[in-house]
Scaffold this active site. Sequence first.
Site, PDB file in Angstrom:
ATOM      1  N   GLU A   1      37.204  42.361  21.312  1.00 42.09           N
ATOM      2  CA  GLU A   1      37.086  41.040  20.681  1.00 42.09           C
ATOM      3  C   GLU A   1      38.403  40.286  20.573  1.00 42.09           C
ATOM      4  O   GLU A   1      38.421  39.084  20.362  1.00 42.09           O
ATOM      5  CB  GLU A   1      36.448  41.153  19.289  1.00 42.09           C
ATOM      6  CG  GLU A   1      37.242  41.954  18.284  1.00 42.09           C
ATOM      7  CD  GLU A   1      37.012  43.459  18.420  1.00 42.09           C
ATOM      8  OE1 GLU A   1      37.734  44.208  17.765  1.00 42.09           O
ATOM      9  OE2 GLU A   1      36.123  43.858  19.191  1.00 42.09           O
TER      10      GLU A   1
ATOM     11  N   ASP B   1      60.654  22.296  50.951  1.00 45.33           N
ATOM     12  CA  ASP B   1      61.334  21.326  51.799  1.00 45.33           C
ATOM     13  C   ASP B   1      62.819  21.678  51.806  1.00 45.33           C
ATOM     14  O   ASP B   1      63.294  22.470  51.002  1.00 45.33           O
ATOM     15  CB  ASP B   1      61.107  19.920  51.246  1.00 45.33           C
ATOM     16  CG  ASP B   1      61.508  18.833  52.238  1.00 45.33           C
ATOM     17  OD1 ASP B   1      61.755  19.174  53.411  1.00 45.33           O
ATOM     18  OD2 ASP B   1      61.598  17.666  51.825  1.00 45.33           O
TER      19      ASP B   1
ATOM     20  N   ASP C   1      58.504  16.738  46.900  1.00 38.86           N
ATOM     21  CA  ASP C   1      58.627  15.565  46.034  1.00 38.86           C
ATOM     22  C   ASP C   1      58.394  14.257  46.763  1.00 38.86           C
ATOM     23  O   ASP C   1      58.540  13.191  46.184  1.00 38.86           O
ATOM     24  CB  ASP C   1      60.008  15.533  45.376  1.00 38.86           C
ATOM     25  CG  ASP C   1      61.136  15.406  46.400  1.00 38.86           C
ATOM     26  OD1 ASP C   1      60.855  15.477  47.618  1.00 38.86           O
ATOM     27  OD2 ASP C   1      62.298  15.235  45.986  1.00 38.86           O
TER      28      ASP C   1
ATOM     29  N   ASP D   1      54.509  15.114  51.190  1.00 37.93           N
ATOM     30  CA  ASP D   1      54.274  16.445  50.647  1.00 37.93           C
ATOM     31  C   ASP D   1      52.946  16.557  49.907  1.00 37.93           C
ATOM     32  O   ASP D   1      52.491  17.666  49.623  1.00 37.93           O
ATOM     33  CB  ASP D   1      55.410  16.831  49.679  1.00 37.93           C
ATOM     34  CG  ASP D   1      56.742  16.990  50.386  1.00 37.93           C
ATOM     35  OD1 ASP D   1      56.750  17.485  51.529  1.00 37.93           O
ATOM     36  OD2 ASP D   1      57.772  16.608  49.807  1.00 37.93           O
TER      37      ASP D   1
ATOM     38  N   ASN E   1      36.440  56.765  25.037  1.00 35.23           N
ATOM     39  CA  ASN E   1      35.552  56.881  23.882  1.00 35.23           C
ATOM     40  C   ASN E   1      34.118  57.186  24.286  1.00 35.23           C
ATOM     41  O   ASN E   1      33.367  57.814  23.540  1.00 35.23           O
ATOM     42  CB  ASN E   1      35.591  55.592  23.061  1.00 35.23           C
ATOM     43  CG  ASN E   1      36.867  55.446  22.263  1.00 35.23           C
ATOM     44  OD1 ASN E   1      37.561  56.425  22.022  1.00 35.23           O
ATOM     45  ND2 ASN E   1      37.183  54.215  21.859  1.00 35.23           N
TER      46      ASN E   1
ATOM     47  N   ASN F   1      38.397  50.227  14.156  1.00 29.33           N
ATOM     48  CA  ASN F   1      38.510  49.133  15.119  1.00 29.33           C
ATOM     49  C   ASN F   1      39.302  47.963  14.543  1.00 29.33           C
ATOM     50  O   ASN F   1      40.114  47.333  15.227  1.00 29.33           O
ATOM     51  CB  ASN F   1      37.109  48.668  15.532  1.00 29.33           C
ATOM     52  CG  ASN F   1      37.114  47.922  16.846  1.00 29.33           C
ATOM     53  OD1 ASN F   1      37.772  48.347  17.803  1.00 29.33           O
ATOM     54  ND2 ASN F   1      36.405  46.816  16.904  1.00 29.33           N
TER      55      ASN F   1
ATOM     56  N   ASP G   1      42.759  46.630  16.090  1.00 31.56           N
ATOM     57  CA  ASP G   1      42.908  45.227  16.502  1.00 31.56           C
ATOM     58  C   ASP G   1      44.163  44.612  15.892  1.00 31.56           C
ATOM     59  O   ASP G   1      44.900  43.876  16.558  1.00 31.56           O
ATOM     60  CB  ASP G   1      41.678  44.411  16.073  1.00 31.56           C
ATOM     61  CG  ASP G   1      40.482  44.640  16.983  1.00 31.56           C
ATOM     62  OD1 ASP G   1      40.681  45.207  18.083  1.00 31.56           O
ATOM     63  OD2 ASP G   1      39.360  44.263  16.601  1.00 31.56           O
TER      64      ASP G   1
END
Length: 870
Positions: free
Chosen positions: A307, A349, A614, A618, A682, A707, A711
Amino acid sequence: MLTQRQFLATKVSRTGSAIHFSPILDEVARLEKGEVYVRMKASPEGLGEADALKRLNDLGPNVIAEDKHRSWPWHLLTATRNPLVILLIVLAAISFATGDVRAATVMALMVVLGVLLRFVQEARADAAAAKLKAMITVTTAVIRNGKSEEIALKQLVIGDLVTLSAGDMIPADMRIVASKDLFITQATLTGESLPVEKFDTEEKRTGISPLEFANICFLGTSVESGAATAIVVATGAETYFGSMASSIVGEPIETSFDKGMTHFTWLMIQFMLVMVPLVFLINGLTKHNWHEAFFFALAVAVGLTPEMLPMIVSVCLSKGALAMSKHKVIVKQLNAIQNFGAMDVLCTDKTGTLTMDQVILERHCDVMQKESAEVLLDAFLIAHFQTGLKNVLDRAVLSHRDAHKELITGYRKVDEIPFDFVRRMMSVVVEKPDKDHQLLTKGAPEAVFARCKFYELDGKILPFEQEHCTELTKQYELLSGDGFRVLALAYKHLATRPQITRNDESDLTLKGYVAFLDPPKDSARKAIQALQDHGITVKVLTGDNDLVTRKVCREVGLTTEDILLGSKVEGMTDIELAEAVENTHIFARLSPAQKQRIIRALQHKGHVVGFIGDGINDSPALHVADVGISVDSAVDIAKAAASVILLEKDLMVLDAGVIEGRKVFVNILKYVRMGASSNFGNMFSVLGASAFLPFVPMLPIQVLTNNLLYDFSQVPIPTDTVGADATAKPRPWHMGDIRKFVLFIGPISSIFDYTTFFVMLYVFGCWDPARAALFQTGWFVESLITQTLIIHVIRTNQIPFIKSRASWQLTLTTVIVMAVAMWLPFSPVAQALGFVPLPLIYWPILLVTLLCYVVLTQAMKMWLLRKAWI
């Protein structure tokens, strides 16, 4: 506020269609120029400032469904609208509805933690992005109060008089009132690959689309060549392009990284959908307590849900964008960061990137390289009188020490043929003091040679024959070979006439050459080496000639054995080109379309290609590159096509940005690897324990608490340090690499879960259901501490704690969560959570377990690295 339609007093009402032409277009296209000014309530002197400001207030800014400033409810909704968060909310609701308030409370806390962190970070990122985008300036040239000035694009209003030249992006829908050899590229609207010529005369054809009007220019198109003055007739969302773009502006382009993250998210959800029913059935069938089995399965579903992934991704990307801005790299779209880090080929370039872009006029000579004041005069006349973009070569002529305005006293401009990329030359007609009209032409030597019938040497006019052509070509090649950028100058006497055309650029007399020097940047060699050291192959794509290009590339350390010219590229099939681009590093004399082909060929070979440019030529390449990179000083169309903007045109700046992009990906990958391998491990632990234990291996509230704490320990991952080894090479997204990591690292956690099961069952006698709480407490502590600690092994390819240390934030949360895990069995909330105190002998056994787990995981990781599997 008045609408544009009310202002124009048209009787045409808006249709329900999302895409539309402003109704005024058809009317003004058919008016004569003088009538256009009257209709638009404007004048040839332009609008006054007060009038322009009033129109801006009445009609609103010239923006196309601009990315809006998002309110906090929008950010909150975005943070909540995620499949993982929605899943948690549903599970919490089920727990609450079935009477497990404690579990529902913990799940709600997890939702709040994930959503709140993402909400805060995305709101900060939105504000930061607005500031960064404000650093990118786009302006247009207008005439107001009879004077030319540059204004921001959004300040343009109906009735403004705009001057256009090569390279400009059309800033609104406009009616041309004066033009000279104007060619517009309309590919963005019509798909036409070739530019279309536009005129200033009224449109007399009927039954045609407004896109075909010869005197109307549309927002989003660009000037290929020529010059014009036009009056604005529609702005913003009322333009044709605006009506199309309104529904799609701001929509992010899905990159390979986006696809990979989506695939991973749904993979985890599918994995959970398979495992949770199994856990429920196994526990229900073996323990015959379906109520307990249901809540345990529900808790396992939460435990298998990554999550925190949306929050981790959002924080990493926004933090990366801010870090890149400190290196003068502005990211227009956050999702471009990963491609930036994955880039393994950079096409660039030559001018301004490898060279200083500070061109000086070094030589002005006749056809045999003798210094000539007359050649300098002709060059100065062309540079002074031409309209349109004055490039660095023009500025070098105008700033030359011997070029003064007194030289051109008595000269008057008569006409002009602007530059374009097809002819590769431009001309002006001047009236000399003796009233003679002379056409003066400058351009690429080979292009000018093809139009010459004579050449001048020592005051004599000689025929331009084949044997002379070879010697003359040799002279400019000698100049080019010395690193000079060479332009040829030619002239022709003309009879007085009202207007000239490109056909007049024939039977010219070659006068001589002007030679410019743009020396390589001092930092170019170092920057190229740094990019190569970081796994990026640098290739040069230039329209310049191969002689100058070869010399510059040699000086900056690029391989110059093989140079592929545009003429050869033109004759290659796509397959042949794809093979050729792999081993060729320098491409010269390229057209815009050829640059685009080369980038596509590299992509076809599996490369992630960046292109830095630029100029006008291009923009096609910038569009197709995986990472389009431009600079703040670029022409409008180049900046619009790019996804990344450099505030300084330097490859060292680019290299620093690439490293930041890779850091972002590495930190996201840490959470992905950790979450996926942990879940995979797990699976074996929970399924096995559920099958042979006479009680559930962990209470649902304990699973949820585990958990939640885990987290919390992962929140600082975006702040983690990233070692040089992790950013040494491009980081593309490969699910295959993640799969290998999970298959080999994941089961290791299960091995030590089972050793813990063995200890709890046989050392502490937990086969007795009366001692289930001791078993559950022991596994809770071992599971949480190992999970929290192992991120320090997974986060680096080096030896953890010794050669690579985590950020202080990640280290702090690790210490806090491990301390909480050891404190909980003895805490005041222990009974509420189903914990009991652990025996003293448990702790040294846990220490040995941790040491063995870290050593075995490190050994497996190093083996996978040696195999180059991760």
